[in-house]
Design an enzyme around this catalytic site. Sequence first.
Site, PDB file in Angstrom:
ATOM      1  CB  CYS A  52     -10.593  -2.746   8.318  1.00 52.92           C
ATOM      2  SG  CYS A  52     -11.898  -3.841   8.782  1.00 52.92           S
ATOM      3  N   GLY A  78      -7.706  -5.358   2.934  1.00 49.67           N
ATOM      4  CA  GLY A  78      -9.021  -5.996   2.905  1.00 49.67           C
ATOM      5  C   GLY A  78      -9.591  -5.958   1.509  1.00 49.67           C
ATOM      6  CG  ASN A 152      -7.686  -1.313  10.885  1.00 50.86           C
ATOM      7  OD1 ASN A 152      -6.553  -0.880  10.894  1.00 50.86           O
ATOM      8  ND2 ASN A 152      -7.922  -2.607  10.848  1.00 50.86           N
ATOM      9  N   GLY A 153      -9.841  -2.787  13.243  1.00 52.92           N
ATOM     10  CA  GLY A 153      -9.447  -3.368  14.518  1.00 52.92           C
ATOM     11  C   GLY A 153     -10.511  -4.307  15.032  1.00 52.92           C
ATOM     12  CE1 TYR A 297       1.824 -11.205   4.254  1.00 57.25           C
ATOM     13  CE2 TYR A 297       0.033 -11.045   5.825  1.00 57.25           C
ATOM     14  CZ  TYR A 297       0.496 -11.366   4.568  1.00 57.25           C
ATOM     15  OH  TYR A 297      -0.371 -11.850   3.637  1.00 57.25           O
TER      16      TYR A 297
END
Length: 514
Positions: A52, A78, A152-153, A297
Site C-alpha cells: 500500500c 499498489g 500501509n503494512g 526495490y
Amino acid sequence: MSQLLFQGVNGVADRSEQMKAESARTNGGEAANLIPDHCSLFPDSDKLREECGVVAIYGHPDAAREAYLALYALQHRGQESAGIATADGQHLANIKGMGLVSEIFTDDVLSKLPGHLAIGHTRYSTTGDSALLNAQPIRVDSTKGLIAIAHNGNLVNLGNLRASLERDGAYFQTTSDSEIIVQLIAHSRSGTLVDAIADSLSQVEGAFSIVMMTRDRIFAARDPRGFRPLSMGRMKNAEGPDSIVFASESCAFDLLRAEFIRDVLPGELVMVSQDGVTSRQYATGLPQSSCVFEHVYFARPDSRIFGRWVQESRDEMGRQLARETGVPADVVVPVPDSGVTAALGYAEEAGLPFRMGLIRNHYVGRTFIEPEQRVRDFGVRLKLNPVHNLLAGKRVILIDDSIIRGTTSRKIVRMVRGAGATEVHLRISCPPTISPCFYGVDTPSKSELIAANHSVEGIRQFIEADSLAYLSLDGLLASVRDEHKTGYCTACYTGNYPTQWVDVEDILPAAVAP
Ligand code: SF4
C-alpha cells in the site's frame, strides 16, 4: 464508472466483473470465455509486490485533489484499488474503487469530496481479500466519533486481537487488519481520542504506517520498529497557514510542490488540528527494523526514505556488487525498470559501458490476460524486448534486484542469449530471498522461493546463466548505512524476524525441494 464505493453502498462489481461486462458489451456476450477470473494485472509474477501507499493532507482548500495527485505519485505501491476520504470540519465523505487512481478519480468524482482535510490510499492486498469492501480508507462510526483510516503494512497478531475484540462485542465490517486498529480505538477506555489511538497502536504488533482522520483532525503514525516509511511535508499557501502533508514516500511531495520536513519517527503519533502540529511517542525502546527491501526495490529512486535517498542506496548496491562479484564482460545491461540504478552504479565501478539492452513496454499490464503457463512465457516477451545490436556478440552482465521463483529470470537470460550475447552473467543487487515477509509485502511461501530450496549454483543451472552472484548481506547493509545508524529488517534474506508473531507454517522449509 460502475465500480465506485460511496461509503455504505454495497453490491458493487469488482474489476474483473466490470471487465467481463465491458467485454460482453463489445463481444456479443462471450465475456466469460474471454476474460478469465484469474486475469492478471501483473504479467511479471516473479516480482514481489508492495501492499500500500498512504497520504494525508491538512489545511488545503481542495484537499481531495491534492490527495489524488499524491496517490498518483504513489501508484507503484499498489494498483488494485484506491480511495480518498475528506472532511470539512462537519462531514466526512469517502469514495473508493477498484483500479488505478486515474481511472477512479475523475473530475466529477473529486467534486464529490469537499473539505480541507483528506486521507488517501492505494492498495495491493495481502491480508483480507481483494474485494472493494476491503479497499481503504475504511470509515467507522465509533464511540469516539467518525474515524477514517488508511494503512500501509501488515499486523502480525491479528488472530488474538480480533477474537478478544469480538468477545467484547466488536462487529467487523471487513476482513482488513486496518479495521482492527479502529475497533481497538472504539473499545479503548481512554478518555480522549488521541489517548485512545495511542492505546490501540501500542497493542498491535507488526508493520504499519497509518494515516487517520476525524471531522477536524489528521493523525499519522508509524509502528514502533518503523518497518514502512512515512514522511511529513509542508505546502506553502499564498493565503493563510501552510498545509501539512504526510505520504508513504517523499516523491509524492514533489508533485504537490510540498517541502519535505522529516520522517514520522518509529513509535511516533503526530496530530494536526487547528491548534497546529503536536507529537507524542506512544512506544519506545524497540530496535528500529525498517524494511531494507524498500531501498532495494519498492520505493521510487526519487524518494527519500528512512533518512536516505533511494537512488544513492541503489547506486551503492550496484557499486558494491561490482566490487564483490566482478567478471570480465563487455557491457552492463539492467533488467528495467528497477535494475537501472544499480546497473549504473555497477557499470561505473567496473569501468564498463552501461547499455539499455532490454526495452520495457510500459503499456502492458492491466489488460493482459495470464491464464496459464504457456501464455505467461509470452507475457515476458510482451513486456521486455532485447535490443539486438547492443547484445549480439557481447559478454553481458545483467543486473536485477531479485530472483523469486526463478522462472522470469530464466526467460530473460534466454532472451538475451537469443539476441546473440556470447555470455550472460546475472548479478542480483541483494542477497538470496530465502524467507517470506509478514510485514506488508506479498511473498510466496518458502516452498516457492527458489533460493530457499536451491544453492546459488543450483539456481544458476535453473536460470541457464553463465554465472550468477548476489550482493552479500554485509554489502547490502553497507550500501544503506547512514549517519543516523538506521536499523533494518533483513528477514527475507536471513529468516530472522524482528517480531515474535509470524506464521510458523510459512517459514518451515519446503518438505520436498522441487
Ligand atoms: S522481511 Fe524483507 S520485505 Fe519484509 S519487511 Fe523485512 S526486509 Fe522488508
